[in-house]
Design a protein around this motif. Sequence first.
Motif, PDB file in Angstrom:
ATOM      1  N   UNK A  13       0.818  -1.216   0.000  1.00  0.00           N
ATOM      2  CA  UNK A  13       0.000   0.000   0.000  1.00  0.00           C
ATOM      3  C   UNK A  13       0.852   1.266   0.000  1.00  0.00           C
ATOM      4  N   UNK A  14       2.120   1.149  -0.449  1.00  0.00           N
ATOM      5  CA  UNK A  14       3.019   2.298  -0.467  1.00  0.00           C
ATOM      6  C   UNK A  14       3.544   2.580  -1.866  1.00  0.00           C
ATOM      7  N   UNK A  15       3.873   3.838  -2.084  1.00  0.00           N
ATOM      8  CA  UNK A  15       4.477   4.280  -3.336  1.00  0.00           C
ATOM      9  C   UNK A  15       5.593   5.244  -2.981  1.00  0.00           C
ATOM     10  N   UNK A  16       6.650   5.251  -3.791  1.00  0.00           N
ATOM     11  CA  UNK A  16       7.766   6.130  -3.468  1.00  0.00           C
ATOM     12  C   UNK A  16       8.275   6.843  -4.702  1.00  0.00           C
ATOM     13  N   UNK A  17       8.891   7.991  -4.450  1.00  0.00           N
ATOM     14  CA  UNK A  17       9.562   8.750  -5.505  1.00  0.00           C
ATOM     15  C   UNK A  17      10.812   9.364  -4.882  1.00  0.00           C
ATOM     16  N   UNK A  18      11.904   9.387  -5.643  1.00  0.00           N
ATOM     17  CA  UNK A  18      13.181   9.868  -5.131  1.00  0.00           C
ATOM     18  C   UNK A  18      13.725  10.956  -6.051  1.00  0.00           C
ATOM     19  N   UNK A  19      14.139  12.059  -5.445  1.00  0.00           N
ATOM     20  CA  UNK A  19      14.780  13.157  -6.163  1.00  0.00           C
ATOM     21  C   UNK A  19      16.256  13.103  -5.823  1.00  0.00           C
ATOM     22  N   UNK A  20      17.076  12.709  -6.796  1.00  0.00           N
ATOM     23  CA  UNK A  20      18.512  12.549  -6.537  1.00  0.00           C
ATOM     24  C   UNK A  20      19.303  13.702  -7.143  1.00  0.00           C
ATOM     25  N   UNK A  21      20.459  13.962  -6.574  1.00  0.00           N
ATOM     26  CA  UNK A  21      21.390  14.983  -7.081  1.00  0.00           C
ATOM     27  C   UNK A  21      20.694  16.334  -7.246  1.00  0.00           C
ATOM     28  N   UNK A  22      19.982  16.764  -6.224  1.00  0.00           N
ATOM     29  CA  UNK A  22      19.299  18.051  -6.278  1.00  0.00           C
ATOM     30  C   UNK A  22      20.216  19.122  -5.723  1.00  0.00           C
ATOM     31  N   UNK A  23      20.400  20.184  -6.473  1.00  0.00           N
ATOM     32  CA  UNK A  23      21.389  21.207  -6.142  1.00  0.00           C
ATOM     33  C   UNK A  23      20.830  22.197  -5.121  1.00  0.00           C
ATOM     34  N   UNK A  24      20.725  21.720  -3.896  1.00  0.00           N
ATOM     35  CA  UNK A  24      20.308  22.544  -2.771  1.00  0.00           C
ATOM     36  C   UNK A  24      20.830  21.873  -1.514  1.00  0.00           C
ATOM     37  N   UNK A 112      24.830  19.044  -2.717  1.00  0.00           N
ATOM     38  CA  UNK A 112      23.700  18.414  -3.384  1.00  0.00           C
ATOM     39  C   UNK A 112      22.969  17.590  -2.330  1.00  0.00           C
ATOM     40  N   UNK A 113      21.704  17.311  -2.565  1.00  0.00           N
ATOM     41  CA  UNK A 113      20.956  16.504  -1.611  1.00  0.00           C
ATOM     42  C   UNK A 113      20.017  15.564  -2.340  1.00  0.00           C
ATOM     43  N   UNK A 114      19.402  14.688  -1.564  1.00  0.00           N
ATOM     44  CA  UNK A 114      18.502  13.672  -2.110  1.00  0.00           C
ATOM     45  C   UNK A 114      17.253  13.639  -1.243  1.00  0.00           C
ATOM     46  N   UNK A 115      16.086  13.690  -1.870  1.00  0.00           N
ATOM     47  CA  UNK A 115      14.818  13.687  -1.144  1.00  0.00           C
ATOM     48  C   UNK A 115      14.022  12.450  -1.525  1.00  0.00           C
ATOM     49  N   UNK A 116      13.559  11.713  -0.524  1.00  0.00           N
ATOM     50  CA  UNK A 116      12.736  10.526  -0.740  1.00  0.00           C
ATOM     51  C   UNK A 116      11.366  10.769  -0.124  1.00  0.00           C
ATOM     52  N   UNK A 117      10.332  10.544  -0.926  1.00  0.00           N
ATOM     53  CA  UNK A 117       8.958  10.696  -0.440  1.00  0.00           C
ATOM     54  C   UNK A 117       8.240   9.355  -0.583  1.00  0.00           C
ATOM     55  N   UNK A 118       7.642   8.896   0.501  1.00  0.00           N
ATOM     56  CA  UNK A 118       6.866   7.654   0.501  1.00  0.00           C
ATOM     57  C   UNK A 118       5.415   8.001   0.811  1.00  0.00           C
ATOM     58  N   UNK A 119       4.518   7.611  -0.092  1.00  0.00           N
ATOM     59  CA  UNK A 119       3.085   7.827   0.113  1.00  0.00           C
ATOM     60  C   UNK A 119       2.446   6.511   0.548  1.00  0.00           C
ATOM     61  N   UNK A 120       1.505   6.602   1.475  1.00  0.00           N
ATOM     62  CA  UNK A 120       0.833   5.399   1.965  1.00  0.00           C
ATOM     63  C   UNK A 120      -0.669   5.568   1.786  1.00  0.00           C
ATOM     64  N   UNK A 121      -1.327   4.481   1.351  1.00  0.00           N
ATOM     65  CA  UNK A 121      -2.775   4.472   1.180  1.00  0.00           C
ATOM     66  C   UNK A 121      -3.392   4.001   2.488  1.00  0.00           C
ATOM     67  N   UNK A 122      -4.033   4.910   3.215  1.00  0.00           N
ATOM     68  CA  UNK A 122      -4.593   4.577   4.514  1.00  0.00           C
ATOM     69  C   UNK A 122      -5.894   3.794   4.446  1.00  0.00           C
TER      70      UNK A 122
END
Length: 129
Positions: A13-24, A112-122
């Motif tokens: 019940x989860x989905x993820x998206x990753x933003x890699x090598x972000x210049x911030x 640089x940084x990396x952001x990971x977002x995980x969405x969950x279906x409740x």
Amino acid sequence: MAKAKNPPKQAANESRAVLRMYRSSPQKLNLLAQQIRGMPIQRALNEMKFSPKRPAKDVYKLLQSAVANAENNHGLDIDSLVVAEAHVGKNLVMKRIRARARGRAARIMKPFSQLTIVLRDNSQTAEAA
């Protein structure tokens, strides 16, 4: 024979998206991650859409990507998605030099940084319980 990579460790019940090598810097990106953590997806999208911070536009795109992953790859209901996790990690740092007085030099760090977002279906966890 090449060994197949392990699938990502996430629930059905989860989905993820990753933003890699972000210049911030991770510190600046983490302010936005803290802001949306635990929110329903529609509210998180609105927060990012109207945030004055520069990385908010790219975090908004990443949230949309995570929603698209949830819908197309995992078949989850968009209306019941919640931002379960949003964490920031360090990535590489470009080191540059700025000339100073008397032939000296000062170092400029460009992180640089990396952001990971995980969405969950409740809704699925409520039905299972």
